[in-house]
Design an enzyme around this catalytic site. Structure first.
Site, PDB file in Angstrom:
ATOM      1  N   HIS A   1       0.744   5.811  -1.430  1.00 30.40           N
ATOM      2  CA  HIS A   1       0.140   6.874  -2.248  1.00 30.40           C
ATOM      3  C   HIS A   1       0.869   6.942  -3.587  1.00 30.40           C
ATOM      4  O   HIS A   1       1.708   7.825  -3.810  1.00 30.40           O
ATOM      5  CB  HIS A   1       0.216   8.214  -1.514  1.00 30.40           C
ATOM      6  CG  HIS A   1      -0.571   8.260  -0.245  1.00 30.40           C
ATOM      7  ND1 HIS A   1      -1.881   7.848  -0.156  1.00 30.40           N
ATOM      8  CD2 HIS A   1      -0.233   8.690   1.002  1.00 30.40           C
ATOM      9  CE1 HIS A   1      -2.329   8.026   1.072  1.00 30.40           C
ATOM     10  NE2 HIS A   1      -1.348   8.521   1.803  1.00 30.40           N
TER      11      HIS A   1
ATOM     12  N   HIS B   1       0.842  -1.196   0.000  1.00 30.74           N
ATOM     13  CA  HIS B   1       0.000   0.000   0.000  1.00 30.74           C
ATOM     14  C   HIS B   1       0.876   1.245   0.000  1.00 30.74           C
ATOM     15  O   HIS B   1       1.991   1.256   0.554  1.00 30.74           O
ATOM     16  CB  HIS B   1      -0.938   0.010   1.218  1.00 30.74           C
ATOM     17  CG  HIS B   1      -0.232   0.163   2.530  1.00 30.74           C
ATOM     18  ND1 HIS B   1      -0.080   1.382   3.169  1.00 30.74           N
ATOM     19  CD2 HIS B   1       0.377  -0.745   3.337  1.00 30.74           C
ATOM     20  CE1 HIS B   1       0.572   1.209   4.304  1.00 30.74           C
ATOM     21  NE2 HIS B   1       0.876  -0.066   4.436  1.00 30.74           N
TER      22      HIS B   1
END
Length: 342
Positions: free
Chosen positions: A133, A131
């Site tokens: 951004h 995970h």
């Protein structure tokens, strides 16, 4: 002279026996091949029938699965990732955070190649949940056959924008003592819009489109129609599942049904633990109707809202046939028939 001593009838009999032996050997060989083919079909059928209850095709090897959640900021991603970390030990998978220098959302071409190869070949860490951004990256362009399962969450664009505005000023309850970069600026979002301050420019909403569009420079050109269309195509072709922040519970429930290797027990845990809303922005004020109307006149809001509605419709279609399934969908099975050649 010895050959002449055999009567003609005996030669005919020997010839017939020889032909029969050759024929029988050929038939035995054919039967053995047919048996092997039939055995392969039966074995495959047994494997496939164990998957009859799955609504979405499961990976062929559940231990060789990689999930990438290229999380969009301020979409409840911290709450969702908290759940993933809570489940990783009991469900036996690894969780890794992708940390790109200077919080950049795209990688250089060299790092794209290295990232794709590293994730695909790091077998000791699989099954793995990554995970960060980071914008969508299509692994197929690097010749990788076994691509990861992408998931994501989208949020109503104005809600996400307003939340981020106040987050930069007041932080959140996740790390309440951390000083944010706009700390001390007490202007409301409405006041910011009225005076035309740069950090509340509607163009700053251009984020969910490029995150789904990817690494192409055109994805990050504000207002680029191709980028919106590409984001939609990627959602349809490359994402395993995209949910929405406003229906986060349902997103978790769907994932538990279609990806139990990672999300077994997730829905009940999410409902009853105290981390369902792990990060909430402090001192957030809803914008006035006239502010909302002004924002909604912008091209970027219209495009971001179009993507959100597209994702919402797609997610609802999945939900209807899974969570709110009709009797026909709930009892759906598949089987194999008329297998040829026999």
């Amino acid at each position: 002279m010895i050959l002449r001593s055999f009567p003609f009838a005996q030669w005919v009999l020997i010839l017939i026996l020889a032909v029969m032996i050759i024929y029988l050997r050929l038939r035995i060989s054919e039967l053995e091949e047919s048996y092997r083919s039939l055995h392969d079909v039966v074995v495959q059928a047994r494997i496939d029938t164990t998957r009859n209850d799955a609504r979405v095709e499961a990976p062929s090897n559940p231990e060789d699965v990689v999930v990438i959640y290229n999380r969009v900021p301020k979409t409840a991603s911290t709450s969702f990732v908290g759940l993933v970390y809570d489940l990783c030990k009991q469900n036996k998978y690894h969780v890794l955070h992708i940390n790109v220098t200077n919080n950049m959302h795209t990688l250089t071409l060299a790092n794209q190649v290295q990232f794709a190869n590293n994730i695909s070949n790091w077998n000791s860490i699989k099954p793995a949940f990554y995970h960060g951004h980071m914008a969508f990256l299509n692994f197929e362009k690097f010749g990788i056959n076994r691509t990861p399962l992408y998931i994501n969450l989208l949020r109503k664009p104005l809600d996400r924008f307003v939340s981020y505005y106040y987050f930069l000023r007041y932080g959140d309850n996740f790390r309440p003592h951390l000083i944010r970069k706009k700390h001390g600026d007490t202007k409301t979002f409405d006041e910011c819009i009225n005076i035309g301050q740069p950090d509340c420019d509607p163009n700053n909403m251009w984020l969910q489109i490029p995150f789904l569009c990817g690494h192409d420079p055109a994805c990050w050109e504000i207002g680029n129609r191709w980028a919106l269309d590409e984001a939609k195509r990627n959602l349809q072709r490359h994402y395993f599942l995209i949910g929405v922040t406003e229906e986060l519970n349902d997103f978790v429930e769907v994932l538990e049904n279609v990806l139990p290797r990672f999300f077994k027990g997730a829905y009940n845990f999410f409902l009853h633990n105290n981390k369902s809303h792990l990060r909430q922005t402090t001192q957030k004020l809803n914008p006035l109707p006239e502010t909302v109307e002004k924002i909604q006149q912008s091209l970027v809001w219209k495009m971001e809202n179009e993507l959100y509605n597209f994702a919402l419709e797609h997610f609802h279609a999945v939900k209807r046939r899974l969570i709110n399934a009709s009797l026909q969908d709930a009892n759906q099975r598949f089987m194999y028939e008329k297998i040829r050649p026999k």
